[in-house]
Every structure is written in C-alpha cells, then in structure tokens.
Design an enzyme around this catalytic site. Structure first.
Site, PDB file in Angstrom:
ATOM      1  N   ASP A   1     -24.939  -0.535 -17.618  1.00 55.87           N
ATOM      2  CA  ASP A   1     -23.850  -1.172 -16.866  1.00 55.87           C
ATOM      3  C   ASP A   1     -23.867  -0.586 -15.457  1.00 55.87           C
ATOM      4  OD1 ASP A   1     -21.244  -1.758 -15.777  1.00 55.87           O
ATOM      5  OD2 ASP A   1     -20.534  -2.133 -17.817  1.00 55.87           O
TER       6      ASP A   1
ATOM      7  N   LYS B   1     -16.935 -10.786  -3.910  1.00 51.65           N
ATOM      8  CA  LYS B   1     -18.264 -10.742  -3.280  1.00 51.65           C
ATOM      9  C   LYS B   1     -18.144 -10.356  -1.802  1.00 51.65           C
ATOM     10  CE  LYS B   1     -21.241 -11.996  -6.418  1.00 51.65           C
ATOM     11  NZ  LYS B   1     -22.555 -11.383  -6.577  1.00 51.65           N
TER      12      LYS B   1
ATOM     13  N   TYR C   1     -13.398 -14.594  -7.281  1.00 52.29           N
ATOM     14  CA  TYR C   1     -14.862 -14.463  -7.286  1.00 52.29           C
ATOM     15  C   TYR C   1     -15.376 -14.282  -5.856  1.00 52.29           C
ATOM     16  CZ  TYR C   1     -19.767 -15.830  -7.334  1.00 52.29           C
ATOM     17  OH  TYR C   1     -21.137 -15.861  -7.125  1.00 52.29           O
TER      18      TYR C   1
ATOM     19  N   ASN D   1     -25.959 -23.381  -4.036  1.00 48.99           N
ATOM     20  CA  ASN D   1     -26.015 -23.602  -5.488  1.00 48.99           C
ATOM     21  C   ASN D   1     -27.430 -23.398  -6.001  1.00 48.99           C
ATOM     22  OD1 ASN D   1     -23.497 -25.092  -4.627  1.00 48.99           O
ATOM     23  ND2 ASN D   1     -23.346 -25.224  -6.843  1.00 48.99           N
TER      24      ASN D   1
HETATM   25  N1  LIG Z   1     -26.095 -19.297  -9.720  1.00 52.45           N
HETATM   26  C1  LIG Z   1     -25.634 -19.638  -8.526  1.00 52.45           C
HETATM   27  O1  LIG Z   1     -25.582 -20.814  -8.154  1.00 52.45           O
HETATM   28  C2  LIG Z   1     -25.159 -18.560  -7.573  1.00 52.45           C
HETATM   29  C3  LIG Z   1     -24.610 -18.945  -6.338  1.00 52.45           C
HETATM   30  C4  LIG Z   1     -24.179 -17.953  -5.456  1.00 52.45           C
HETATM   31  C5  LIG Z   1     -24.316 -16.618  -5.782  1.00 52.45           C
HETATM   32  N2  LIG Z   1     -24.836 -16.272  -6.995  1.00 52.45           N
HETATM   33  C6  LIG Z   1     -24.946 -14.854  -7.327  1.00 52.45           C
HETATM   34  O2  LIG Z   1     -26.261 -14.617  -7.788  1.00 52.45           O
HETATM   35  C7  LIG Z   1     -26.256 -13.574  -8.762  1.00 52.45           C
HETATM   36  C8  LIG Z   1     -27.013 -14.032  -9.988  1.00 52.45           C
HETATM   37  O3  LIG Z   1     -26.387 -15.207 -10.508  1.00 52.45           O
HETATM   38  P1  LIG Z   1     -26.970 -15.933 -11.811  1.00 52.45           P
HETATM   39  O4  LIG Z   1     -26.639 -17.363 -11.718  1.00 52.45           O
HETATM   40  O5  LIG Z   1     -28.353 -15.501 -12.009  1.00 52.45           O
HETATM   41  O6  LIG Z   1     -26.020 -15.318 -12.939  1.00 52.45           O
HETATM   42  P2  LIG Z   1     -26.391 -14.657 -14.340  1.00 52.45           P
HETATM   43  O7  LIG Z   1     -25.102 -14.514 -15.083  1.00 52.45           O
HETATM   44  O8  LIG Z   1     -27.490 -15.416 -14.990  1.00 52.45           O
HETATM   45  O9  LIG Z   1     -26.936 -13.233 -13.904  1.00 52.45           O
HETATM   46  C9  LIG Z   1     -26.085 -12.116 -13.706  1.00 52.45           C
HETATM   47  C10 LIG Z   1     -26.657 -10.962 -14.521  1.00 52.45           C
HETATM   48  O10 LIG Z   1     -25.836  -9.808 -14.331  1.00 52.45           O
HETATM   49  C11 LIG Z   1     -25.734  -9.141 -15.587  1.00 52.45           C
HETATM   50  N3  LIG Z   1     -24.521  -8.320 -15.543  1.00 52.45           N
HETATM   51  C12 LIG Z   1     -23.233  -8.746 -15.537  1.00 52.45           C
HETATM   52  N4  LIG Z   1     -22.411  -7.698 -15.501  1.00 52.45           N
HETATM   53  C13 LIG Z   1     -23.192  -6.581 -15.475  1.00 52.45           C
HETATM   54  C14 LIG Z   1     -22.908  -5.190 -15.440  1.00 52.45           C
HETATM   55  N5  LIG Z   1     -21.649  -4.737 -15.419  1.00 52.45           N
HETATM   56  N6  LIG Z   1     -23.937  -4.329 -15.418  1.00 52.45           N
HETATM   57  C15 LIG Z   1     -25.230  -4.774 -15.448  1.00 52.45           C
HETATM   58  N7  LIG Z   1     -25.545  -6.079 -15.486  1.00 52.45           N
HETATM   59  C16 LIG Z   1     -24.534  -6.976 -15.502  1.00 52.45           C
HETATM   60  C17 LIG Z   1     -25.690 -10.250 -16.624  1.00 52.45           C
HETATM   61  O11 LIG Z   1     -26.064  -9.828 -17.927  1.00 52.45           O
HETATM   62  C18 LIG Z   1     -26.667 -11.244 -16.029  1.00 52.45           C
HETATM   63  O12 LIG Z   1     -27.976 -11.049 -16.526  1.00 52.45           O
HETATM   64  C19 LIG Z   1     -24.798 -13.223  -9.005  1.00 52.45           C
HETATM   65  O13 LIG Z   1     -24.495 -12.073  -8.235  1.00 52.45           O
HETATM   66  C20 LIG Z   1     -24.052 -14.422  -8.468  1.00 52.45           C
HETATM   67  O14 LIG Z   1     -22.767 -14.074  -8.020  1.00 52.45           O
HETATM   68  C21 LIG Z   1     -25.259 -17.210  -7.906  1.00 52.45           C
END
Ligand SMILES: NC(=O)c1ccc[n+]([C@@H]2O[C@H](COP(=O)([O-])OP(=O)(O)OC[C@H]3O[C@@H](n4cnc5c(N)ncnc54)[C@H](O)[C@@H]3O)[C@@H](O)[C@H]2O)c1
Length: 334
Positions: free
Chosen positions: A50, A144, A140, A169
């Site tokens: 974590d 960030k 959220y 996205n």
């Molecule tokens: N998917 C999108 O469209 C999008 C858009 C803007 C920003 N983001 C950012 O991109 C990043 C990745 O997004 P994603 O879509 O791959 O999401 P995701 O949920 O697939 O990936 C996030 C990962 O973080 C891990 N995680 C969560 N809490 C944790 C903790 N306390 N310790 C260790 N690991 C932890 C989860 O297990 C997961 O594997 C995020 O920071 C998200 O905010 C995503």
C-alpha cells in the site's frame, strides 16, 4: 533508468509497464491489487504493498534500486469520491505524500504523476490549456490537484524533478488485444459500450441527453493507453531537477458519447441497445485537451487515439480476453 510504477498492475499502469519493458527498460510495479491484476505484469517484478505504508515503499525503492517513479496508484471513481471523500483523500493525497516521503528518504528524485482533466473548471467550449482556470468539482479532482501542489513544493523545496500528466479519458488496449481495461466495477464509456455490443450487458447508459452539445450527449477526449505510455517515457526523459511541469494528454479531439455508441455499432456491425439516464453529479458537458504543450515540449503525437482505433482495440480485448483473462470469471450482465 530503473522505474517503479505505483498502481502498475492497473489499466494505465500495466500498459506503461509493458511499453517500458518492450523498450528494454528495467521497470517494476508496486500495487496493493485492490483494483489491479497480478496477471497484467511480470510476477517477479511485482511487489504488493500500500502506498500509504511509507516504510514498505522505501524498502521496495531500495531493494529494486529505483531512480524514477511513475505514480499511478489511486482510487479513480468520481461518483465514489463524492460518497467517500475520506477514502479518496487518504489514498490519493495522503498516499502520495507517503510515497514522496519514501522517495525523499531513499534519495529518489524523479516522479511522473497521473493527474487528470478533473482538476479544471467547467464550462469551456474550446480545448483546455494547462494554464486555464483550475476548480475541481469533485473530491476526486481535488485529491489529485492537492498532489500537484505537493509536487510543486517538493520540486521547489527539495529539488525533485516532477511532472503531472493530466490525462483526459484513457481508452483502448494493447495492439495484440491481450491486455486492456478490466476494472471490477466498470464506469468508463468505451468498455461499457463494448460489453453491451458483445451482448455481455443488457444495454448502454448515456448519462444526460440534453447537454449543450450538437447531439445532446456529453463530449470527451479519448486517448489510447499506448499513446499515454509513450508520453510517460518522454516526460521521464525530459524532467529537470527543481522543476514541476504539467502536460495535458488527450487526442485533442472531442467525441460525443453518442458518437462512441455509433462507432461501436459500426465496428461490431451490431445495434447496441441504449437508454438515456440522468446526468451524473460532477460531470461537465465537454472536456477536450489542448495538447500543444505536450506536442511541442515532449515531441509527443498520439497515433492510436482516433475513435475507430480505440473501439477496434477495445473490442479485440473484451471479445477474446477481458476481465475473465485476469479473474477467470464472467462480467455479470446488468
Ligand atoms: N482511466 C482514466 O481515464 C484516467 C483519467 C485521468 C486520470 N487517471 C489516473 O490514472 C491513474 C491510473 O488509472 P487507471 O484507470 O489505470 O485505474 P486503475 O484502478 O486500473 O489503476 C489504479 C491502480 O492503483 C492501485 N491502488 C489503489 N490504491 C492503492 C494503494 N493504496 N496502494 C497501492 N496501489 C493502489 C489499484 O490496485 C490499481 O491497480 C490513476 O491515478 C487515475 O486517477 C485515469
């Protein structure tokens, strides 16, 4: 370069990990697997931890000999952040501070952070630039933005090289169709429409049908995870000690939710049942990236982010593999 990807077993993180590995880079993953999948990365390069456990993170940085961090670990559901703000501040903001302290303790001075278009104010009828007004509408986005402020401080105060990449996205899948988006509770438009097109969901929900847009559905800017991975590597190479940089990452083109629906129908050749649902709190009408800064400073050009390519990649992934590939179960039809 020895890179640790926090959240690297997740959707975007594992795409970055695989991209880095294909370039021959020593990359490692730290993930608590709360949402990510062990099967998305190489087993001997994954540490389950974590990010809020500063000592555990420091030990991993040391043991793996890390000199760069790509920080993606986060909770990512905008609606959930409204009902559980404390959880979002804890993981996204306090968790990032814990990571930064572990990095400082171990002398790791370079970080690229996954930020988001959710930091911007609403109401733009043109592509958004990095210096446009900031006013996150949800916990959220606020959680960030707070990390961006932390990074600014760590760059100025401790000489860290810090970059915030504000994704719009994220969408699409690996080109071979063997890895892609597999959130346990999916909330993103493209996987939901693809699952509906494949008959794994009863239909597709369009949130809000009366936005001030040409077809009444909201407009988003979808960018391929392959293009995102490329941008991360460019950002890592460009980072300078003591400097905090911010880049928008999107295709630069807006696509409405109804256009995504039509593209899914065109690619699959099947009609997709859909219904209009009330707009969700915190959703803006339109979000389109002005990517001039990333294009000029990082030399980045998105190559896989047009709607047709994204839908084709997502359909190849969900049709043959999908969440089953990681969990061994079917996605329940809703
Ligand atoms: N998917 C999108 O469209 C999008 C858009 C803007 C920003 N983001 C950012 O991109 C990043 C990745 O997004 P994603 O879509 O791959 O999401 P995701 O949920 O697939 O990936 C996030 C990962 O973080 C891990 N995680 C969560 N809490 C944790 C903790 N306390 N310790 C260790 N690991 C932890 C989860 O297990 C997961 O594997 C995020 O920071 C998200 O905010 C995503």
């Amino acid at each position: 370069m020895r890179i640790l990807l926090t959240g690297g077993a997740g959707y975007v993180g594992s795409a970055c990990f695989r991209h880095f590995r294909r370039q021959g880079i020593e990359a490692f993953v730290l993930d608590d697997l709360s949402e990510g999948h062990a099967g998305a990365v190489e087993a001997d390069r994954l540490d389950v931890a974590d990010i809020r456990d500063t000592d555990a993170v420091a030990a991993i940085l040391r043991r793996r000999g890390i000199d760069h961090v790509v920080h993606l670990a986060a909770l990512i559901s905008v609606p959930d952040s409204i009902t559980d703000p404390a959880g979002y501040w804890s993981v996204n903001t306090a968790g990032s501070m814990s990571l930064l302290e572990a990095m400082r303790a171990e002398g790791v001075g370079r970080i690229v952070f996954s930020s988001t278009a959710a930091v911007y104010a609403h109401g733009f009828d043109r592509p958004i630039r990095e210096d446009d007004p900031i006013a996150p509408a949800t916990p959220y986005g606020a959680s960030k933005l707070a990390v961006e402020h932390l990074l600014e401080g760590y760059a100025t105060g401790y000489g860290m090289a810090a970059t915030a990449l504000r994704y719009f996205n994220a969408a699409g899948a690996d080109l071979d169709g063997r890895h892609g988006e597999a959130h346990r509770r999916e909330s993103h438009a493209i996987p939901l429409v693809v699952e509906a097109a494949l008959g794994n969901r009863a239909g597709f929900d369009v949130y809000g049908g009366e936005w001030d847009t040409p077809d009444g559905s909201c407009i988003r800017d979808f960018v391929s995870v392959i293009d995102l991975a490329d941008a991360h590597l460019r950002a890592l190479k460009r980072a300078r000690p003591g400097v905090m940089a911010r880049y928008n990452l999107g295709s630069g083109t807006g696509t409405s939710v109804r256009e995504i629906l039509a593209a899914a129908e065109a690619v699959t050749g099947r009609p997709v049942p859909s219904q209009v649902k009330p707009a969700r709190p915190g959703d803006p009408a339109r979000l389109i990236a002005d990517t001039t800064r990333a294009r000029t400073e990082l030399g980045w050009t998105p190559r896989h982010s047009d709607a047709q390519s994204l839908l084709s990649a997502a359909i190849a992934w969900h049709g043959s593999y999908g969440l089953d590939h990681y969990l061994g179960t079917r996605i329940a039809a809703e």
